[in-house]
Structures are given as C-alpha cells and as structure tokens.
Design a protein around this motif. Structure first.
Motif, PDB file in Angstrom:
ATOM      1  N   ASN A  86      -1.032   4.713  10.310  1.00  0.00           N
ATOM      2  CA  ASN A  86      -1.343   6.114  10.017  1.00  0.00           C
ATOM      3  C   ASN A  86      -0.517   6.684   8.864  1.00  0.00           C
ATOM      4  OD1 ASN A  86      -3.383   6.580  12.009  1.00  0.00           O
ATOM      5  ND2 ASN A  86      -1.765   6.407  13.534  1.00  0.00           N
ATOM      6  N   GLN A  87       0.580   6.038   8.509  1.00  0.00           N
ATOM      7  CA  GLN A  87       1.461   6.543   7.454  1.00  0.00           C
ATOM      8  C   GLN A  87       1.180   5.916   6.087  1.00  0.00           C
ATOM      9  OE1 GLN A  87       5.127   5.374   9.263  1.00  0.00           O
ATOM     10  NE2 GLN A  87       5.349   7.267  10.418  1.00  0.00           N
ATOM     11  N   PHE A  88       0.456   4.811   6.067  1.00  0.00           N
ATOM     12  CA  PHE A  88       0.298   4.024   4.854  1.00  0.00           C
ATOM     13  C   PHE A  88      -0.235   4.839   3.679  1.00  0.00           C
ATOM     14  CE2 PHE A  88      -1.831   0.927   2.088  1.00  0.00           C
ATOM     15  CZ  PHE A  88      -0.770   0.083   1.834  1.00  0.00           C
ATOM     16  N   ALA A  89      -1.275   5.613   3.885  1.00  0.00           N
ATOM     17  CA  ALA A  89      -1.882   6.368   2.783  1.00  0.00           C
ATOM     18  C   ALA A  89      -0.887   7.356   2.179  1.00  0.00           C
ATOM     19  CB  ALA A  89      -3.135   7.103   3.260  1.00  0.00           C
ATOM     20  N   THR A  90      -0.111   8.021   3.008  1.00  0.00           N
ATOM     21  CA  THR A  90       0.884   8.977   2.513  1.00  0.00           C
ATOM     22  C   THR A  90       1.970   8.263   1.728  1.00  0.00           C
ATOM     23  OG1 THR A  90       0.458  10.451   4.379  1.00  0.00           O
ATOM     24  CG2 THR A  90       2.545  10.754   3.207  1.00  0.00           C
ATOM     25  N   VAL A  91       2.469   7.161   2.268  1.00  0.00           N
ATOM     26  CA  VAL A  91       3.518   6.411   1.571  1.00  0.00           C
ATOM     27  C   VAL A  91       2.993   5.899   0.234  1.00  0.00           C
ATOM     28  CG1 VAL A  91       4.983   4.357   1.663  1.00  0.00           C
ATOM     29  CG2 VAL A  91       4.739   5.805   3.687  1.00  0.00           C
ATOM     30  N   MET A  92       1.780   5.383   0.197  1.00  0.00           N
ATOM     31  CA  MET A  92       1.210   4.884  -1.054  1.00  0.00           C
ATOM     32  C   MET A  92       1.039   6.001  -2.077  1.00  0.00           C
ATOM     33  SD  MET A  92       1.156   1.699  -0.836  1.00  0.00           S
ATOM     34  CE  MET A  92       0.245   1.305  -2.316  1.00  0.00           C
ATOM     35  N   ALA A  93       0.654   7.190  -1.638  1.00  0.00           N
ATOM     36  CA  ALA A  93       0.508   8.313  -2.566  1.00  0.00           C
ATOM     37  C   ALA A  93       1.858   8.685  -3.183  1.00  0.00           C
ATOM     38  CB  ALA A  93      -0.104   9.513  -1.845  1.00  0.00           C
ATOM     39  N   VAL A  94       2.907   8.732  -2.371  1.00  0.00           N
ATOM     40  CA  VAL A  94       4.242   9.037  -2.888  1.00  0.00           C
ATOM     41  C   VAL A  94       4.715   7.905  -3.797  1.00  0.00           C
ATOM     42  CG1 VAL A  94       6.663   9.436  -2.276  1.00  0.00           C
ATOM     43  CG2 VAL A  94       4.837  10.517  -0.937  1.00  0.00           C
ATOM     44  N   LYS A  95       4.475   6.685  -3.384  1.00  0.00           N
ATOM     45  CA  LYS A  95       4.866   5.514  -4.200  1.00  0.00           C
ATOM     46  C   LYS A  95       4.233   5.594  -5.586  1.00  0.00           C
ATOM     47  CE  LYS A  95       4.522   0.485  -4.256  1.00  0.00           C
ATOM     48  NZ  LYS A  95       3.813  -0.665  -3.740  1.00  0.00           N
ATOM     49  N   LYS A  96       2.964   5.972  -5.666  1.00  0.00           N
ATOM     50  CA  LYS A  96       2.279   6.078  -6.958  1.00  0.00           C
ATOM     51  C   LYS A  96       2.865   7.195  -7.824  1.00  0.00           C
ATOM     52  CE  LYS A  96      -2.032   4.021  -5.477  1.00  0.00           C
ATOM     53  NZ  LYS A  96      -3.442   4.194  -5.179  1.00  0.00           N
TER      54      LYS A  96
END
Length: 132
Positions: A86-96
């Motif tokens: 459930n956290q992956f999309a948020t982490v990927m957005a911040v990572k980008k």
C-alpha cells in the motif's frame, strides 16, 4: 588501519546519544548512514505517510551534508516499509522527486512489521567526495 569517525547532523545529536548509536560512520572514503526515519525535531513520527517519507529524506540529507556528501554520492540504498504493497506508490512518487535522472543508486526495499512507530526508514552507503 582506517580510522572511523562518527558523523552527526546539526541539532539531532541528543537523539543518537539517547539511543546509543551514531547517525553515520565515516570509514575512509565511505559513509555508512544509520536508518533515517521521518522524525520531527523532537523525535516523534510525522503522521502523514508522504510527509514522513519526505522528512526521512530531509533527515538523510542533513546527515550526508554533515559528512560533505549529497544524494548524488549514494551508492547503496535500503528502505524498510511497514506496508509495502500500500505504500509503494507514495514512496515511488517521492523517489522520483528526489532522484530525477540516472545514474540512480542501487536500491533494496524490505517489508518489515515494526519500525518503532514509523512506517518508512532509509539507510545508505555513500562515497565521500575527495574534496570533503
């Protein structure tokens, strides 16, 4: 023998002293950074997950800067997630937002069930630039 040096970001030394570890250890031209979380100045978790991830990166930046490094000096990244699916999309957005172009550091993400009240943690190894 290579001398090791403890590195602490400004204003956060007391938290590390309290828990008995260093923010980072410089060994030669490498910096081994302890896990950084999205903690506020008083050590409490930032409740909003996206803000907690951004704050973890801010805390990481402060530790890197204390050693004369930056995010571009990262070699190895490990992140810990309490709910990866459930956290992956948020982490990927911040990572980008943070890593905008190659070369990207290598990255390992690990799902865990406890992070002392936090939901995200990042630990890294960086190469310290010669000028530092």
């Amino acid at each position: 023998m290579i001398k090791q040096e403890a590195i602490y970001p400004a204003g956060r030394h007391a938290l590390y002293e309290q828990h008995g570890y260093s923010a980072a250890i410089r060994s030669g031209d490498l910096l081994f950074v302890s896990g950084q979380v999205g903690s506020r100045q008083d050590g409490s978790p930032e409740p909003d997950f996206a803000a907690q991830v951004r704050l973890a990166f801010d805390n990481l930046r402060a530790t890197l800067e204390a050693a004369g490094c930056g995010l571009n000096d990262l070699v190895d990244v490990t992140t810990f997630h309490t709910d990866p699916e459930n956290q992956f999309a948020t982490v990927m957005a911040v990572k980008k937002e943070i890593f905008t172009h190659p070369p990207y550091p290598n990255w390992t993400a690990v799902g865990v069930n406890w992070l002392a009240g936090f939901d995200f943690e990042i630990k890294v190894i960086a190469r310290i630039p010669e000028a530092a």
